[in-house]
Design an enzyme around this catalytic site. Sequence first.
Site, PDB file in Angstrom:
ATOM      1  N   ARG A 181       0.847  -1.200   0.000  1.00  0.00           N
ATOM      2  CA  ARG A 181       0.000   0.000   0.000  1.00  0.00           C
ATOM      3  C   ARG A 181       0.877   1.244   0.000  1.00  0.00           C
ATOM      4  O   ARG A 181       0.466   2.294  -0.477  1.00  0.00           O
ATOM      5  CB  ARG A 181      -0.890   0.020   1.259  1.00  0.00           C
ATOM      6  CG  ARG A 181      -1.972  -1.039   1.278  1.00  0.00           C
ATOM      7  CD  ARG A 181      -2.553  -1.206   2.684  1.00  0.00           C
ATOM      8  NE  ARG A 181      -3.118   0.006   3.225  1.00  0.00           N
ATOM      9  CZ  ARG A 181      -4.357   0.459   2.970  1.00  0.00           C
ATOM     10  NH1 ARG A 181      -5.145  -0.233   2.181  1.00  0.00           N
ATOM     11  NH2 ARG A 181      -4.789   1.567   3.511  1.00  0.00           N
ATOM     12  N   ARG A 185       9.857   4.833  -2.916  1.00  0.00           N
ATOM     13  CA  ARG A 185      10.404   6.100  -3.407  1.00  0.00           C
ATOM     14  C   ARG A 185      11.922   6.031  -3.458  1.00  0.00           C
ATOM     15  O   ARG A 185      12.553   5.438  -2.585  1.00  0.00           O
ATOM     16  CB  ARG A 185      10.020   7.220  -2.450  1.00  0.00           C
ATOM     17  CG  ARG A 185       8.534   7.306  -2.151  1.00  0.00           C
ATOM     18  CD  ARG A 185       8.111   8.762  -2.178  1.00  0.00           C
ATOM     19  NE  ARG A 185       6.694   8.904  -1.937  1.00  0.00           N
ATOM     20  CZ  ARG A 185       5.759   8.750  -2.871  1.00  0.00           C
ATOM     21  NH1 ARG A 185       6.107   8.436  -4.107  1.00  0.00           N
ATOM     22  NH2 ARG A 185       4.485   8.922  -2.579  1.00  0.00           N
ATOM     23  N   ARG A 257      -8.319  -7.341  12.954  1.00  0.00           N
ATOM     24  CA  ARG A 257      -7.534  -6.557  13.903  1.00  0.00           C
ATOM     25  C   ARG A 257      -8.338  -5.325  14.302  1.00  0.00           C
ATOM     26  O   ARG A 257      -9.127  -4.799  13.497  1.00  0.00           O
ATOM     27  CB  ARG A 257      -6.224  -6.124  13.226  1.00  0.00           C
ATOM     28  CG  ARG A 257      -5.138  -5.739  14.195  1.00  0.00           C
ATOM     29  CD  ARG A 257      -4.633  -6.903  15.004  1.00  0.00           C
ATOM     30  NE  ARG A 257      -3.458  -6.517  15.786  1.00  0.00           N
ATOM     31  CZ  ARG A 257      -3.093  -7.106  16.902  1.00  0.00           C
ATOM     32  NH1 ARG A 257      -3.790  -8.114  17.392  1.00  0.00           N
ATOM     33  NH2 ARG A 257      -2.015  -6.707  17.534  1.00  0.00           N
ATOM     34  N   ARG A 286       0.837   4.809  15.731  1.00  0.00           N
ATOM     35  CA  ARG A 286       0.850   6.170  15.171  1.00  0.00           C
ATOM     36  C   ARG A 286       0.309   7.155  16.194  1.00  0.00           C
ATOM     37  O   ARG A 286      -0.456   6.780  17.086  1.00  0.00           O
ATOM     38  CB  ARG A 286      -0.104   6.305  13.973  1.00  0.00           C
ATOM     39  CG  ARG A 286      -0.085   5.237  12.978  1.00  0.00           C
ATOM     40  CD  ARG A 286      -0.928   5.638  11.772  1.00  0.00           C
ATOM     41  NE  ARG A 286      -2.238   5.019  11.805  1.00  0.00           N
ATOM     42  CZ  ARG A 286      -2.857   4.505  10.741  1.00  0.00           C
ATOM     43  NH1 ARG A 286      -2.278   4.585   9.551  1.00  0.00           N
ATOM     44  NH2 ARG A 286      -4.041   3.964  10.839  1.00  0.00           N
ATOM     45  N   GLU A 307      -2.609   5.555  18.546  1.00  0.00           N
ATOM     46  CA  GLU A 307      -3.285   4.314  18.156  1.00  0.00           C
ATOM     47  C   GLU A 307      -2.561   3.102  18.729  1.00  0.00           C
ATOM     48  O   GLU A 307      -1.336   2.996  18.622  1.00  0.00           O
ATOM     49  CB  GLU A 307      -3.344   4.199  16.630  1.00  0.00           C
ATOM     50  CG  GLU A 307      -4.216   5.278  16.023  1.00  0.00           C
ATOM     51  CD  GLU A 307      -4.253   5.235  14.502  1.00  0.00           C
ATOM     52  OE1 GLU A 307      -4.359   4.143  13.928  1.00  0.00           O
ATOM     53  OE2 GLU A 307      -4.148   6.317  13.899  1.00  0.00           O
ATOM     54  N   TYR A 358      -9.950  -5.525   2.757  1.00  0.00           N
ATOM     55  CA  TYR A 358      -9.304  -4.337   3.341  1.00  0.00           C
ATOM     56  C   TYR A 358      -9.550  -3.163   2.381  1.00  0.00           C
ATOM     57  O   TYR A 358      -8.656  -2.705   1.702  1.00  0.00           O
ATOM     58  CB  TYR A 358      -7.820  -4.664   3.459  1.00  0.00           C
ATOM     59  CG  TYR A 358      -6.881  -3.693   4.142  1.00  0.00           C
ATOM     60  CD1 TYR A 358      -7.280  -2.453   4.621  1.00  0.00           C
ATOM     61  CD2 TYR A 358      -5.547  -4.050   4.301  1.00  0.00           C
ATOM     62  CE1 TYR A 358      -6.369  -1.606   5.233  1.00  0.00           C
ATOM     63  CE2 TYR A 358      -4.633  -3.214   4.907  1.00  0.00           C
ATOM     64  CZ  TYR A 358      -5.042  -1.993   5.377  1.00  0.00           C
ATOM     65  OH  TYR A 358      -4.132  -1.160   5.974  1.00  0.00           O
ATOM     66  N   ASP A 360     -10.188   0.526   0.949  1.00  0.00           N
ATOM     67  CA  ASP A 360     -10.063   1.957   1.200  1.00  0.00           C
ATOM     68  C   ASP A 360     -11.436   2.571   0.940  1.00  0.00           C
ATOM     69  O   ASP A 360     -12.302   1.942   0.328  1.00  0.00           O
ATOM     70  CB  ASP A 360      -9.027   2.575   0.260  1.00  0.00           C
ATOM     71  CG  ASP A 360      -7.611   2.311   0.742  1.00  0.00           C
ATOM     72  OD1 ASP A 360      -7.435   2.044   1.943  1.00  0.00           O
ATOM     73  OD2 ASP A 360      -6.681   2.377  -0.086  1.00  0.00           O
TER      74      ASP A 360
HETATM   75  N1  UDP Z   1       3.606  -0.142   7.618  1.00  0.00           N
HETATM   76  C1  UDP Z   1       4.767  -0.267   8.361  1.00  0.00           C
HETATM   77  N2  UDP Z   1       5.394   0.845   8.830  1.00  0.00           N
HETATM   78  C2  UDP Z   1       4.880   2.099   8.631  1.00  0.00           C
HETATM   79  C3  UDP Z   1       3.711   2.236   7.882  1.00  0.00           C
HETATM   80  C4  UDP Z   1       3.087   1.097   7.398  1.00  0.00           C
HETATM   81  O1  UDP Z   1       5.236  -1.385   8.596  1.00  0.00           O
HETATM   82  O2  UDP Z   1       5.502   3.070   9.107  1.00  0.00           O
HETATM   83  C5  UDP Z   1       2.963  -1.364   7.110  1.00  0.00           C
HETATM   84  C6  UDP Z   1       2.037  -1.970   8.164  1.00  0.00           C
HETATM   85  O3  UDP Z   1       2.015  -3.375   8.001  1.00  0.00           O
HETATM   86  C7  UDP Z   1       0.709  -1.361   7.789  1.00  0.00           C
HETATM   87  C8  UDP Z   1       0.778  -1.397   6.264  1.00  0.00           C
HETATM   88  O4  UDP Z   1       2.149  -1.066   5.982  1.00  0.00           O
HETATM   89  O5  UDP Z   1      -0.385  -2.085   8.308  1.00  0.00           O
HETATM   90  C9  UDP Z   1      -0.152  -0.441   5.543  1.00  0.00           C
HETATM   91  O6  UDP Z   1       0.019   0.867   6.058  1.00  0.00           O
HETATM   92  P1  UDP Z   1      -1.142   1.975   5.965  1.00  0.00           P
HETATM   93  O7  UDP Z   1      -0.578   3.248   6.461  1.00  0.00           O
HETATM   94  O8  UDP Z   1      -1.717   1.950   4.596  1.00  0.00           O
HETATM   95  O9  UDP Z   1      -2.200   1.383   7.011  1.00  0.00           O
HETATM   96  P2  UDP Z   1      -3.673   1.929   7.422  1.00  0.00           P
HETATM   97  O10 UDP Z   1      -3.635   3.435   7.332  1.00  0.00           O
HETATM   98  O11 UDP Z   1      -4.669   1.301   6.493  1.00  0.00           O
HETATM   99  O12 UDP Z   1      -3.811   1.449   8.833  1.00  0.00           O
END
Ligand code: UDP
Length: 380
Positions: A181, A185, A257, A286, A307, A358, A360
């Site tokens: 996802r 870069r 989850r 986060r 979170e 999952y 969006d």
């Molecule tokens: N992920 C990670 N480190 C990060 C950000 C994302 O390992 O700093 C991985 C993690 O497994 C996460 C997935 O990438 O569940 C998708 O991230 P996204 O930010 O899309 O998750 P969402 O916002 O849907 O919770």
Amino acid sequence: MRGIYGELMRVLIVGAGFAGGVIARELAASNRFRVTVIDKRDHIAGNAYDPLHPQSGSRYHKYGPHIFHTNNSPIVDYLSRFTDWVPYQHKVRAILPNGLSAPMPINRATLNSHYGVELADEQEMKDFLDGVRKPCASPGNALEYLQSIYGEELAELFFGRYTRKMWGLEMADMPVAVVARLPVRYGDDDGYFDDQFQIMPAQGYLALFERMLDHPAIDIRLDTAFSRSMESQFDHVFNSMPIDEYFDNAFGPLPYRSIKFEHRFDEPYKYDVPTVNFTDTEKYTRKTAWALYPGCGGEVGDHVTYEIPCSYEDNNMERYYPIKTVDGWPQRRYKQYAELAKERQNMTFIGRCGQYVYYDMHQAVANSLVIARKFIESTG
Ligand code: UDP
């Protein structure tokens, strides 16, 4: 179209989020259905609900940050009936083991801060990664995929630890799609998404839902959980509840989850981006400073939300993310439920928990538009 009561067909929609809201609107707009939307919560908008917080007085996303991004312009057009938009390019920083923070997804600045090097340009970053990555022709799991791009150390530091607490799983057991996802870069782009449309509803998601569900043929009942006894009162049910729960766990529960949210007020917040990812081994994944989102208001630091991922049993049975694994056991179990669901002619499962996807937001909208239009056609 006449239903079982000799009047307009009566449709029940379980869940007032994007999946259910779009179907409700489309059916109502066709003038052929009477639609009842129920939600067990005390509000509409599902997990996109973004009320004003009673303590800060400012807007926040009650169920975690929802940033609208898509390449699907018809979906933007569709939702534009219910909202104006403001452009918004989401940015995230990850806290590094050295205590500094750097852009996430990993970019040139991230590597420079983490390693204390000075990679001058995209080519130097590519050369650097070529020196550490573990090539893999066709990665079969998230670990192989990330190591083939970033090597073992970066994959573990930036993804392994976060993913373990987020999902309760090792990356070797997780499908590539979850971590893919995030864009890969090599330059200086520090945006979280690549999509053509990166926008937020100008007056928030709740206002969007209020307009979407504002139709004389839609009746909304909040604080109302689904019960099977309701089915006989309707010609059709669109159901966004967890499909395993509906079938009383006949094949065992599906794994999902959940996330708990911890709100802090008046906390110093030193970052210039709204969300910071904790890629360490502590419990948080986060934190989000709502004042840095468009339309949320308030001062930076007034309201910061942390979170904490957890099992749904630990969070009031609130299922947020379907969990899929490389060995495919949840997917197989879901298929058993989906087979059972086919026997129920008068019920369609929708949304993340009903379809075990999952999604969006834009995908939930697109999917519900297809379902609604097919249903309207097939009953016409
Ligand atoms: N992920 C990670 N480190 C990060 C950000 C994302 O390992 O700093 C991985 C993690 O497994 C996460 C997935 O990438 O569940 C998708 O991230 P996204 O930010 O899309 O998750 P969402 O916002 O849907 O919770």
